[in-house]
Design an enzyme around this catalytic site. Structure first.
Site, short mmCIF file in Angstrom:
data_model
loop_
_atom_site.label_atom_id
_atom_site.label_comp_id
_atom_site.label_asym_id
_atom_site.label_seq_id
_atom_site.Cartn_x
_atom_site.Cartn_y
_atom_site.Cartn_z
N GLY A 166 1.02 -1.09 -0.03
CA GLY A 166 0.00 0.14 -0.04
C GLY A 166 0.83 1.27 -0.15
O GLY A 166 1.97 1.22 0.35
N HIS B 33 -5.02 2.06 7.38
CA HIS B 33 -3.63 2.41 7.28
C HIS B 33 -3.20 3.59 6.25
O HIS B 33 -2.59 4.54 6.68
CB HIS B 33 -2.56 1.11 7.29
CG HIS B 33 -0.94 1.65 7.24
ND1 HIS B 33 -0.27 1.12 8.06
CD2 HIS B 33 -0.55 2.29 6.48
CE1 HIS B 33 0.86 1.82 7.97
NE2 HIS B 33 0.96 2.32 6.81
N GLU B 34 -3.56 3.20 5.20
CA GLU B 34 -3.14 4.30 4.00
C GLU B 34 -4.09 5.67 4.40
O GLU B 34 -3.32 6.53 4.00
CB GLU B 34 -3.38 3.74 2.66
CG GLU B 34 -2.76 2.28 2.36
CD GLU B 34 -1.23 2.71 2.56
OE1 GLU B 34 -0.84 3.88 2.51
OE2 GLU B 34 -0.66 1.55 2.95
N GLN C 7 3.39 9.85 0.87
CA GLN C 7 4.60 9.03 1.08
C GLN C 7 5.70 9.20 -0.10
O GLN C 7 6.74 8.84 -0.03
CB GLN C 7 4.32 7.59 1.08
CG GLN C 7 3.69 7.32 2.45
CD GLN C 7 3.50 5.64 2.64
OE1 GLN C 7 2.45 5.15 2.10
NE2 GLN C 7 4.30 5.04 3.18
N CYS D 264 5.57 -0.06 7.68
CA CYS D 264 5.04 1.02 6.56
C CYS D 264 6.48 1.35 5.97
O CYS D 264 7.43 1.34 6.33
CB CYS D 264 4.80 2.26 7.59
SG CYS D 264 4.42 3.76 6.39
N LEU D 265 6.11 1.64 4.63
CA LEU D 265 7.51 1.70 3.70
C LEU D 265 8.26 3.23 4.16
O LEU D 265 9.34 3.29 3.98
CB LEU D 265 6.83 2.08 2.16
CG LEU D 265 6.39 0.74 1.48
CD1 LEU D 265 6.19 1.05 0.19
CD2 LEU D 265 7.18 -0.16 1.78
N HIS E 119 -2.65 8.04 6.61
CA HIS E 119 -1.36 8.68 5.80
C HIS E 119 -2.10 10.20 5.27
O HIS E 119 -1.45 11.19 5.21
CB HIS E 119 -0.68 8.00 4.82
CG HIS E 119 0.27 7.13 5.05
ND1 HIS E 119 1.38 7.43 5.89
CD2 HIS E 119 0.33 5.74 4.97
CE1 HIS E 119 2.29 6.45 6.11
NE2 HIS E 119 1.67 5.41 5.52
ZN ZN Z 1 2.30 3.60 5.88
#
Ligand code: ZN
Length: 177
Positions: A46, A141-142, A51, A99-100, A145
């Site tokens: 995701g 989660h996304e 991000q 998380c990336l 962000h």
């Molecule tokens: Zn994330």
């Protein structure tokens, strides 16, 4: 095209993303690049626009395949433009999240089991869908962000305390880039 990721400590991750007024060529290109970036990054399932340094209200997810059991099998990719969480279940559950933007750091995060979300797709069509379990978790989660919220904000004080050194190290490592 693979885009540069924003890492923990970058102010863009703390901003509230702006709504997308028109789904034009720039947005289509951004979404295509976000999908490339998600797929081109290890464990990427995701990705939200902040991000990749774009404070815009869009995220992409790659759900696990329906036949997925213990080994991750990539399934459907979905794009959520201007998403709105309409409803969440009272019932919640804990599961490990990463998380990336916060590499190699994981924590058990509480999330509602179910979510009802409204969003536009790339053609501008608005739809309302329900997701359960892991898929609901990915979306929440996304979506966080887009509100400047990270999964580490949702864990209890003790867990957060235990991660503080690692978080500081991540901030230091990526702020010098
Ligand atoms: Zn994330």
């Amino acid at each position: 095209m693979i885009l540069k990721l924003a890492y923990y400590g970058d102010p863009v991750l703390r901003k509230k993303a702006l709504p997308i007024k028109e789904i034009n060529e720039d947005i289509r290109k951004l979404v295509a690049d976000m999908i490339d970036t998600m797929q081109g990054t290890e464990n990427g399932v995701g990705l939200a626009a902040p991000q990749v340094h774009k404070s815009l209200s869009v995220f992409v997810v790659q759900f696990p395949d329906k036949n997925y059991t213990d080994k991750w099998v990539p399934g459907l990719i979905e794009v959520f433009i201007n998403p709105k969480i309409l409803e969440v279940s009272d019932e919640g559950w804990f599961y490990s999240e990463g998380c990336l933007s916060i590499p190699n750091l994981y924590a058990e995060v509480p999330r509602p089991v179910k979510v009802k979300v409204q969003a536009q797709d790339l053609s501008g069509e608005t739809s309302i869908k329900e997701f359960i379990g892991y898929e609901a978790r990915m979306i929440l989660h996304e979506n966080d962000h887009l509100n400047g919220v990270l999964f580490i904000d949702r864990i209890d004080k003790e867990q957060r305390q235990a991660l503080e050194n690692d978080l500081r190290a991540i901030k230091k490592k990526y702020s010098s880039r």
